[in-house]
Write a protein that holds these residues in place. Structure first.
Motif, PDB file in Angstrom:
ATOM      1  N   THR A  41      11.901   4.150   7.466  1.00 61.59           N
ATOM      2  CA  THR A  41      12.941   3.999   8.469  1.00 61.59           C
ATOM      3  C   THR A  41      13.829   2.789   8.210  1.00 61.59           C
ATOM      4  N   TYR A  42      13.228   1.646   7.887  1.00 64.10           N
ATOM      5  CA  TYR A  42      14.002   0.402   7.836  1.00 64.10           C
ATOM      6  C   TYR A  42      14.200  -0.184   6.446  1.00 64.10           C
ATOM      7  N   CYS A  43      13.314   0.082   5.543  1.00 61.86           N
ATOM      8  CA  CYS A  43      13.322  -0.645   4.276  1.00 61.86           C
ATOM      9  C   CYS A  43      13.902   0.176   3.140  1.00 61.86           C
ATOM     10  N   ALA A  44      13.722   1.503   3.235  1.00 62.18           N
ATOM     11  CA  ALA A  44      14.150   2.379   2.139  1.00 62.18           C
ATOM     12  C   ALA A  44      15.657   2.318   1.919  1.00 62.18           C
ATOM     13  N   LEU A  45      16.413   1.959   2.970  1.00 60.58           N
ATOM     14  CA  LEU A  45      17.857   1.847   2.839  1.00 60.58           C
ATOM     15  C   LEU A  45      18.226   0.949   1.668  1.00 60.58           C
ATOM     16  N   CYS A  46      17.543  -0.145   1.535  1.00 63.05           N
ATOM     17  CA  CYS A  46      17.812  -1.058   0.420  1.00 63.05           C
ATOM     18  C   CYS A  46      16.800  -0.885  -0.713  1.00 63.05           C
ATOM     19  N   HIS A  47      15.525  -0.866  -0.339  1.00 63.58           N
ATOM     20  CA  HIS A  47      14.488  -0.872  -1.387  1.00 63.58           C
ATOM     21  C   HIS A  47      14.241   0.515  -1.992  1.00 63.58           C
ATOM     22  N   GLY A  48      14.733   1.576  -1.349  1.00 63.95           N
ATOM     23  CA  GLY A  48      14.511   2.934  -1.843  1.00 63.95           C
ATOM     24  C   GLY A  48      13.197   3.488  -1.312  1.00 63.95           C
ATOM     25  N   ASN A  62      24.423  -8.799  -1.604  1.00 63.09           N
ATOM     26  CA  ASN A  62      24.887  -9.690  -2.673  1.00 63.09           C
ATOM     27  C   ASN A  62      23.844 -10.000  -3.730  1.00 63.09           C
ATOM     28  N   LYS A  63      22.687  -9.409  -3.566  1.00 62.79           N
ATOM     29  CA  LYS A  63      21.630  -9.713  -4.520  1.00 62.79           C
ATOM     30  C   LYS A  63      20.994  -8.433  -4.998  1.00 62.79           C
ATOM     31  N   LYS A  64      20.358  -8.506  -6.136  1.00 63.17           N
ATOM     32  CA  LYS A  64      19.628  -7.346  -6.624  1.00 63.17           C
ATOM     33  C   LYS A  64      18.444  -7.126  -5.686  1.00 63.17           C
ATOM     34  N   VAL A  65      18.302  -5.916  -5.180  1.00 64.73           N
ATOM     35  CA  VAL A  65      17.178  -5.618  -4.298  1.00 64.73           C
ATOM     36  C   VAL A  65      15.927  -5.451  -5.163  1.00 64.73           C
ATOM     37  N   PRO A  66      14.905  -6.251  -4.908  1.00 60.96           N
ATOM     38  CA  PRO A  66      13.743  -6.231  -5.808  1.00 60.96           C
ATOM     39  C   PRO A  66      12.920  -4.942  -5.740  1.00 60.96           C
ATOM     40  N   ASP A  67      12.296  -4.642  -6.841  1.00 62.47           N
ATOM     41  CA  ASP A  67      11.344  -3.541  -6.956  1.00 62.47           C
ATOM     42  C   ASP A  67      10.039  -4.010  -6.309  1.00 62.47           C
ATOM     43  N   THR A  87       7.794 -13.063   3.755  1.00 66.92           N
ATOM     44  CA  THR A  87       9.165 -12.647   3.430  1.00 66.92           C
ATOM     45  C   THR A  87       9.654 -11.662   4.479  1.00 66.92           C
ATOM     46  N   ILE A  88       8.789 -10.747   4.875  1.00 65.57           N
ATOM     47  CA  ILE A  88       9.182  -9.730   5.847  1.00 65.57           C
ATOM     48  C   ILE A  88       9.361 -10.358   7.235  1.00 65.57           C
ATOM     49  N   SER A  89       8.415 -11.194   7.636  1.00 67.97           N
ATOM     50  CA  SER A  89       8.488 -11.774   8.986  1.00 67.97           C
ATOM     51  C   SER A  89       9.656 -12.736   9.121  1.00 67.97           C
ATOM     52  N   GLU A  93      11.548 -18.498   3.456  1.00 64.37           N
ATOM     53  CA  GLU A  93      12.904 -18.377   2.952  1.00 64.37           C
ATOM     54  C   GLU A  93      12.825 -17.620   1.639  1.00 64.37           C
ATOM     55  N   THR A  94      13.588 -16.538   1.509  1.00 56.90           N
ATOM     56  CA  THR A  94      13.480 -15.780   0.269  1.00 56.90           C
ATOM     57  C   THR A  94      14.269 -16.423  -0.853  1.00 56.90           C
ATOM     58  N   ALA A  95      15.400 -16.984  -0.521  1.00 62.95           N
ATOM     59  CA  ALA A  95      16.269 -17.475  -1.581  1.00 62.95           C
ATOM     60  C   ALA A  95      16.212 -18.992  -1.699  1.00 62.95           C
ATOM     61  N   ARG A 100      20.260 -15.748   2.484  1.00 65.55           N
ATOM     62  CA  ARG A 100      19.190 -14.772   2.568  1.00 65.55           C
ATOM     63  C   ARG A 100      19.821 -13.405   2.784  1.00 65.55           C
ATOM     64  N   GLU A 101      19.489 -12.453   1.921  1.00 63.64           N
ATOM     65  CA  GLU A 101      20.068 -11.112   2.052  1.00 63.64           C
ATOM     66  C   GLU A 101      19.118 -10.188   2.795  1.00 63.64           C
ATOM     67  N   MET A 102      17.889 -10.537   2.788  1.00 69.36           N
ATOM     68  CA  MET A 102      16.864  -9.699   3.385  1.00 69.36           C
ATOM     69  C   MET A 102      16.832  -9.959   4.893  1.00 69.36           C
ATOM     70  N   PRO A 103      16.969  -8.929   5.708  1.00 70.26           N
ATOM     71  CA  PRO A 103      16.914  -9.142   7.162  1.00 70.26           C
ATOM     72  C   PRO A 103      15.577  -9.738   7.598  1.00 70.26           C
ATOM     73  N   ILE A 104      15.596 -10.425   8.755  1.00 75.76           N
ATOM     74  CA  ILE A 104      14.368 -11.027   9.292  1.00 75.76           C
ATOM     75  C   ILE A 104      13.709 -10.008  10.224  1.00 75.76           C
ATOM     76  N   TRP A 105      12.646  -9.385   9.728  1.00 75.90           N
ATOM     77  CA  TRP A 105      12.066  -8.275  10.459  1.00 75.90           C
ATOM     78  C   TRP A 105      11.198  -8.711  11.632  1.00 75.90           C
ATOM     79  N   GLY A 106      10.696  -9.934  11.583  1.00 79.61           N
ATOM     80  CA  GLY A 106       9.924 -10.443  12.722  1.00 79.61           C
ATOM     81  C   GLY A 106      10.782 -10.398  13.981  1.00 79.61           C
TER      82      GLY A 106
HETATM   83  C1  HEC Z   1      19.773  -5.029   3.662  1.00 83.76           C
HETATM   84  C2  HEC Z   1      18.907  -4.686   2.554  1.00 83.76           C
HETATM   85  C3  HEC Z   1      17.409  -4.845   2.756  1.00 83.76           C
HETATM   86  C4  HEC Z   1      16.607  -4.223   3.675  1.00 83.76           C
HETATM   87  C5  HEC Z   1      17.025  -3.232   4.760  1.00 83.76           C
HETATM   88  C6  HEC Z   1      15.251  -4.683   3.406  1.00 83.76           C
HETATM   89  N1  HEC Z   1      15.239  -5.552   2.354  1.00 83.76           N
HETATM   90 FE1  HEC Z   1      13.600  -6.460   1.548  1.00 83.76          FE
HETATM   91  N2  HEC Z   1      14.793  -7.518   0.290  1.00 83.76           N
HETATM   92  C7  HEC Z   1      16.157  -7.346   0.158  1.00 83.76           C
HETATM   93  C8  HEC Z   1      16.664  -8.310  -0.831  1.00 83.76           C
HETATM   94  C9  HEC Z   1      18.112  -8.451  -1.288  1.00 83.76           C
HETATM   95  C10 HEC Z   1      15.555  -9.053  -1.262  1.00 83.76           C
HETATM   96  C11 HEC Z   1      15.547 -10.206  -2.280  1.00 83.76           C
HETATM   97  C12 HEC Z   1      15.369 -11.518  -1.560  1.00 83.76           C
HETATM   98  C13 HEC Z   1      16.649 -12.048  -0.945  1.00 83.76           C
HETATM   99  O1  HEC Z   1      17.500 -12.489  -1.656  1.00 83.76           O
HETATM  100  O2  HEC Z   1      16.800 -12.060   0.284  1.00 83.76           O
HETATM  101  C14 HEC Z   1      14.385  -8.519  -0.547  1.00 83.76           C
HETATM  102  C15 HEC Z   1      13.085  -8.977  -0.705  1.00 83.76           C
HETATM  103  C16 HEC Z   1      11.966  -8.394  -0.169  1.00 83.76           C
HETATM  104  C17 HEC Z   1      10.603  -8.783  -0.464  1.00 83.76           C
HETATM  105  C18 HEC Z   1      10.187  -9.889  -1.432  1.00 83.76           C
HETATM  106  C19 HEC Z   1      10.111  -9.299  -2.825  1.00 83.76           C
HETATM  107  C20 HEC Z   1      10.079 -10.324  -3.937  1.00 83.76           C
HETATM  108  O3  HEC Z   1       9.849  -9.902  -5.088  1.00 83.76           O
HETATM  109  O4  HEC Z   1      10.328 -11.508  -3.688  1.00 83.76           O
HETATM  110  C21 HEC Z   1       9.781  -7.973   0.280  1.00 83.76           C
HETATM  111  C22 HEC Z   1       8.260  -7.993   0.300  1.00 83.76           C
HETATM  112  C23 HEC Z   1      10.645  -7.099   1.042  1.00 83.76           C
HETATM  113  N3  HEC Z   1      11.957  -7.366   0.745  1.00 83.76           N
HETATM  114  C24 HEC Z   1      10.197  -6.144   1.938  1.00 83.76           C
HETATM  115  C25 HEC Z   1      11.026  -5.432   2.806  1.00 83.76           C
HETATM  116  C26 HEC Z   1      10.552  -4.615   3.912  1.00 83.76           C
HETATM  117  C27 HEC Z   1       9.085  -4.363   4.257  1.00 83.76           C
HETATM  118  C28 HEC Z   1      11.662  -4.121   4.550  1.00 83.76           C
HETATM  119  C29 HEC Z   1      11.730  -3.262   5.795  1.00 83.76           C
HETATM  120  C30 HEC Z   1      11.043  -3.732   6.972  1.00 83.76           C
HETATM  121  C31 HEC Z   1      12.832  -4.603   3.806  1.00 83.76           C
HETATM  122  N4  HEC Z   1      12.401  -5.395   2.777  1.00 83.76           N
HETATM  123  C32 HEC Z   1      14.140  -4.279   4.134  1.00 83.76           C
HETATM  124  C33 HEC Z   1      16.945  -6.455   0.847  1.00 83.76           C
HETATM  125  C34 HEC Z   1      16.529  -5.678   1.915  1.00 83.76           C
END
Ligand code: HEC
Length: 147
Positions: A41-48, A62-67, A87-89, A93-95, A100-106
């Motif tokens: 629902t929430y993560c696949a949009l970016c992470h697949g 603005n950043k490569k979405v990590p595998d 990172t999820i909560s 700090e991710t960067a 920070r490109e990753m939303p704050i899910w907490g």
């Molecule tokens: C808007 C796009 C986006 C969404 C939606 C998103 N992420 Fe991310 N995520 C990123 C990016 C970009 C990074 C790389 C770190 C950064 O620069 O913020 C990242 C980093 C991470 C990392 C750290 C990986 C590493 O190798 O450092 C985890 C774990 C992660 N995401 C999990 C999640 C989960 C779980 C969700 C859903 C609840 C989620 N992400 C939703 C964009 C996203």
């Protein structure tokens, strides 16, 4: 990569295992994997959906979405539980540089709690609800790791 304190990791895994047992007990017929559901629902949009980083929104940040399937591989074969959780909560700090490109899910789950818990919201512990969602996500991601 920060080393994960073994004790903290074990404690967290025990929490997850305990939650799993509770869920299995309370909802024997529930076919839905909460972690997978939240992830799709929430993560696949970016992470697949496959968590490899190629989701439909991955080109918009603005950043490569990590595998997320190589977290263990890149951490000496050990799943980096705390890193993933924090990172999820949003605790971590991710960067190191830049934004920070990753939303704050907490925060997301905190806001969603009243809607999700409905009549159970009053008197319930929101931080446990948030922790449960994040643990489910981390648990699910840990099952996707390649060797
Ligand atoms: C808007 C796009 C986006 C969404 C939606 C998103 N992420 Fe991310 N995520 C990123 C990016 C970009 C990074 C790389 C770190 C950064 O620069 O913020 C990242 C980093 C991470 C990392 C750290 C990986 C590493 O190798 O450092 C985890 C774990 C992660 N995401 C999990 C999640 C989960 C779980 C969700 C859903 C609840 C989620 N992400 C939703 C964009 C996203």
């Amino acid at each position: 990569m920060a080393t994960v304190r073994p004790f903290a990791r074990i404690a967290l895994f025990l929490t997850v295992a305990g939650m799993g047992a509770l869920l299995a007990d309370g909802a024997a017929a529930q076919a839905r994997d909460i972690g997978k559901y939240e992830f799709d629902t929430y993560c696949a949009l970016c992470h697949g959906k496959d968590a490899k980083g190629g989701g439909p929104f991955s080109g918009l940040v603005n950043k490569k979405v990590p595998d997320l399937t190589v977290l263990s591989k890149n951490n000496g074969g050990v799943f980096p539980f705390e890193m993933a959780y924090e990172t999820i909560s949003g605790a971590k700090e991710t960067a190191a540089h830049g934004t920070r490109e990753m939303p704050i899910w907490g925060d997301h789950y905190k806001e969603k709690a009243p809607q999700d818990l409905g009549p159970y919201f009053a008197g319930s512990d929101v931080s446990s609800y948030v922790r449960g969602k994040i643990l489910a996500l981390v648990g699910y991601i840990s099952t996707l790791q390649v060797k």
